[in-house]
Design a protein around this motif. Structure first.
Motif: not given
Lengths: 139, 792
Positions: A67, A70-71, A121, A125-126, A128-130, B672, B758, B761, B764-765
């Motif tokens: 993240i 991304a930031a 970004v 972001a992706i 981080a989620i994955a 997932l 962002l 993301g 979700v975290l």
């Protein structure tokens, strides 16, 4: 998922996908591609690597939390726009320079940095989620 | 009327607020002397207002202010005339004494600085309220007093009673304030007048606009809640949870008098009608008698005073309602007398609490010798409350009776007189209980350690008592500089307030004698009376205080019901609702606008395009026929990739590229997520549950398809895309138009979009983490009994 073949192939696959994502990112201004698609490809690359070697190894390889990338990307995109203000143009006006280098004209622009920001970004972001979802899966 | 050099007056209004800002720091460094320093601020403000006394006595009106929200015609404007001048002097004068009193009273509290800050904010709000000219400015200060009183009542927030009292006061007075705002907006909309000055200049405007009745009711709602008229009075006794200095201030000259101020201010505008002179005397009279009776039921000194305050407010409302010249004069005199006496008596109650350790009259007695100064202050206050000469309260009471005796026909005047005499006698009795019971008789053994309070604590009540005495002895001076300017100009043009201590035989004097005799009688029987009233109240059982609780509980239940209805916490419900709304919007808008598409001619396709279409359909069938959820998710990917292929074949490589990546990633992430949702591997719901969702899916898909066909059938305005095509390379040096739009032409949009990515993301975290910790806690809870079971 952690078959021998996959684990052996994964690093090469990931590297190739990464290279491809950078290629897509950079050529995006004139050919199909760009930061968004490039970011998606890079995110898939990291996801593949994560499936092969585990989330912990990926986190170590990334060094920073995804993240954070991304930031950083968001800040970079915003700065790319703000630079124009200091140059006396409106916010987000694309600035171009065409320096001679490597035996040719290399176009450099604020929009390039903007697109790199988009790329970061999307990747951050992706991933981080994955990763957070994979982590729970592997626990 | 004239505009004045406004700087000084803005500073005057700002002084209490400035003091509030510096109060905590001053208190930290000055310790016991903070009270003296902070009292200088209200004294300075008092002086600056008193400095224009000559002009005010000459009936000059000082206006100052500036445009605040010009587009709505809202000004931040003030009006210093006789009425606001009198109120301001009392607010600041008593305020200074209360600050000193708090300096002594709360000397040992670690939160004294905070208390000073709150009460000074309140003082500033109250000052702004009485000086406001613009209606919206008035409303802002009005609500600021509610908020400041909330902070003061709930000051000892560790106690539940204090928190409840604070909430109750805020809900009731703040709610009334909103009603008043509605009334003000109605005035502005209907008449175009937006300030007190304009309204006073055109008193007939509201009636002429035909909104008199709603305006009056809304404004009265504001005034009655603030001034604690039945049945809105409940917040006032509960507000006694505030530290005594706050009670002495809020419930004597300020907070509760805001409603009285509003009524006096609007009397020239709204007063004198049948509605006015019916509602106000009836409400006021009921409040007077019931409040005074309830006062005698109490045993706590502060609560007794609280109920007599309610009664006094009732009397004031009643007088303003009568609306005759002498009644308004009586209201003004009574307001002054009550502010002085009640503030003093509240401080006395606090002093007794401080010196003897209790406020319960049943446990008090014989303090006269140990607390002589407090006793003197108490006597002065009680005598003023009872209207004994030679105190200012006597003048007020004479004027009150003169007003009720002359109020219209003999039936209303008789009723009003009886109500006034009864109420006054009851209040006098209550005041006597407060002033005599704790000081006379035997000193109970529990109070051996009682002691006189410090200078700071007794100076306030004693000063107020003496002011009440001096104001009456030199009544002509008092009337000249305070009472007469406060009376509405229309009244004092013909007659001025002249009443003095000189002997004037008449019905008013006889009624005064009756009141005093009755008061002493009631005092004599106060103990049996208390139990009688208590029994009667228990028999009734229900009161507005309990009603408030029931109302609040109902409110919470209703909001819980609505919340559960909208947010039951079920994901499937949210999804279903979202889809249903989207589908309704699509279908209803298309059907109503007659925008259903014409049947398109089927395009001629190449054989490989047919193959891709076939894959797409097969993918959909695979989703529908999948036996496990995971297979369904993966099958969904078939359809998505086929779509990507179609995009590619139809000449949209960028779109196709993105579609590929999105499809792959979404299948992976969805898979997932599915593994984490702990669902059954297969969907085994019965048909009656599946069919509605099938309908939703089909309607949604069909709706979007029709919508897209409609869009493609509408005439295409190509000016924007032409622009992009023409300038993409010339201006932005890029041949990929899609990308140029994303990073250059529409870069600000993209910036917003990546900010959303962002945020998503990060969200979700956070969600994933919450679920983990919840699971852990759950596991921890489960583990305990298991180990216990294992041990046995």
């Amino acid at each position: 998922m952690r078959t021998v073949i996959f684990r052996v192939v994964a690093p090469f696959l990931t590297s190739l996908m990464f290279l491809f994502s950078l290629f897509v990112l950079l050529r995006g201004h004139n050919e199909p591609g760009g930061g968004f698609i490039g970011g998606l490809i890079a995110a898939s690359a990291i996801a593949v690597y994560g499936m092969a070697v585990g989330v912990e190894a990926v986190r170590r390889a990334l060094f920073f939390h995804p993240i954070v990338y991304a930031a950083f990307g968001l800040v970079m995109s915003a700065l790319a726009g703000i630079v124009s203000i200091f140059a006396g143009f409106q916010f987000m006006t694309g600035l171009w320079a065409f320096p001679e280098a490597l035996g040719g004209e290399v176009p450099i622009s604020t929009t390039l940095f903007f697109d790199v920001g988009v790329y970061l970004v999307v990747v951050g972001a992706i991933v981080a989620i994955a990763l957070s979802l994979e982590e729970r899966y592997s626990n | 009327m004239r505009a004045v050099d406004s700087q000084l007056f803005f500073l005057t209004i700002a002084l209490p607020f400035i003091a509030a800002i510096v109060a905590p720091t001053v208190t930290r460094f000055m310790k016991g002397y903070a009270g003296y320093v902070l009292a200088l601020f209200p004294i300075a403000a008092f002086a600056s207002i008193f400095a224009v006394s000559e002009q005010i006595q000459g009936r000059e009106i000082l206006l100052f202010g500036f445009d605040w929200i010009p587009s709505f015609g809202v000004r931040f404007s003030f009006r210093l005339d006789g009425l606001s001048y009198g109120f301001a002097l009392l607010i600041l004068g008593i305020g200074a004494l209360v600050i000193l009193y708090a300096g002594g009273y709360l000397a040992k509290s670690v939160r004294q600085g905070r208390f000073f800050a709150f009460i000074l904010i309140f003082m500033g709000a109250m000052l702004g309220l009485v000086l406001s000219d613009d209606l919206i400015t008035l409303f802002v200060f009005w609500e600021l007093t509610s908020i400041a009183s909330f902070l003061l009542i709930g000051f000892e927030h560790e106690r539940e009673a204090a928190r409840r009292g604070a909430i109750q006061a805020l809900v009731i007075t703040g709610g009334g304030g909103l009603a008043m705002l509605a009334g003000f907006i109605l005035i502005r909309e209907a008449t175009g007048l937006s300030s007190m000055s304009e309204l006073i200049d055109e008193p007939g405007a509201i009636a002429a606009a035909g909104v008199y009745a709603p305006v009056l009711l809304l404004v009265l709602l504001g005034a009655f809640t603030k001034s604690a008229q039945m049945p809105f009075h409940v917040w006032l006794p509960n507000a006694m949870e505030a530290p005594t200095p706050a009670s002495a201030y809020l419930h004597s000259a300020t907070m509760v008098k805001a409603g009285v101020y509003l009524l006096l201010r609007l009397f020239p505008v709204l007063g004198g009608t049948a509605m006015w002179s019916t509602i106000l005397p009836v409400m006021g009279g009921i409040t007077l008698v019931v409040g005074a009776i309830l006062a005698l039921r109490q045993a706590d000194l502060k609560l007794m005073l609280a109920y007599t305050t309610i009664a006094s407010l009732g009397l004031l409302v009643m007088l303003i309602g009568i609306g005759s010249e002498i009644a308004i004069e009586a209201a003004i005199l009574y307001f002054i007398a009550h502010a002085l006496a009640k503030a003093g008596l509240f401080m006395v109650a606090g002093s007794i609490d401080h010196g003897a350790g209790t406020r319960d009259v049943r446990a008090l007695g014989g303090l006269a010798r140990t607390m002589p100064i407090t006793f003197a202050a108490a006597l002065l206050g009680a005598a003023a409350m009872g209207g004994l000469p030679p105190l200012f309260g006597f003048l007020a009471k004479e004027e009150v009776y003169a007003a009720t005796v002359e109020a219209g026909g003999w039936v209303p005047s008789t009723i009003l007189t009886i109500v006034a005499v009864t109420g006054n006698a009851l209040m006098f009795a209550a005041a006597l209980v407060v002033a005599l019971k704790p000081f006379l008789g035997q000193l109970p053994s529990g109070l051996r350690r009682a002691h006189e309070t410090t200078f700071l604590v007794w100076i306030g009540p004693l000063t107020l008592g003496l002011v009440g005495l001096v104001a009456a002895l030199f009544s002509d001076v008092t009337h000249r500089i305070v009472s007469n300017p406060m009376a509405p100009p229309s009244l004092t043009d013909t007659a001025a307030i002249t009443i003095g201590l000189g002997l004037h035989l008449g019905p008013a004097l006889y009624l005064s004698l009756v009141t005093v005799a009755l008061g002493f009688g009631l005092y004599w029987y106060s103990v049996p009376l208390r139990s009688r009233i208590a029994k009667a109240l228990t028999a009734i059982g229900w009161g507005p205080d309990r009603g408030f609780d029931q109302g609040m509980r109902g409110l919470i239940k209703a909001s819980a019901y609505v919340t559960n209805l909208l947010q039951p916490g079920r994901l499937d419900y949210y999804m279903r609702m979202t889809f249903i709304v989207v589908i309704s919007v699509l279908w209803i808008s298309m059907i109503y606008a007659g925008a259903l598409p014409q049947v398109p001619s089927f395009p001629r396709l190449f054989f490989y395009e047919w193959i891709v279409l076939a894959i797409l359909v097969l993918g959909l069938l695979a989703v529908a026929n999948a036996t496990t959820r995971l297979a369904a998710v993966v099958s969904l990917g078939i359809q998505g990739l086929a779509t990507a292929l179609l995009f590619l074949l139809l000449g949209a490589p960028d779109l196709s590229f993105t579609q590929f990546m999105v499809e792959i990633l979404s299948v992976a992430i969805l898979a997932l997520v599915m593994t984490r949702l702990r669902l059954m591997p297969a969907d085994q719901r019965p048909w009656r549950e599946v069919v509605p969702e099938m309908a939703i899916a089909i309607l949604g898909g069909l709706g979007f398809a029709l919508f897209l066909i409609t869009v493609s059938q509408t005439e295409f305005d190509s000016s924007v895309s032409d622009f992009f095509i023409r300038y993409s390379y010339v201006i932005a040096h890029g041949r990929n138009i899609v990308n140029v739009i994303l990073v250059d032409f529409r870069a600000v949009d993209t910036l917003g979009e990546i900010a959303v990515v962002l945020t998503t993301g990060a969200a979700v975290l956070a969600l994933v983490r919450i679920r983990v910790s919840k699971k852990d806690r759950h596991a921890g809870k489960k583990r305990k009994p298991r180990t216990a079971g294992g041990a046995s």
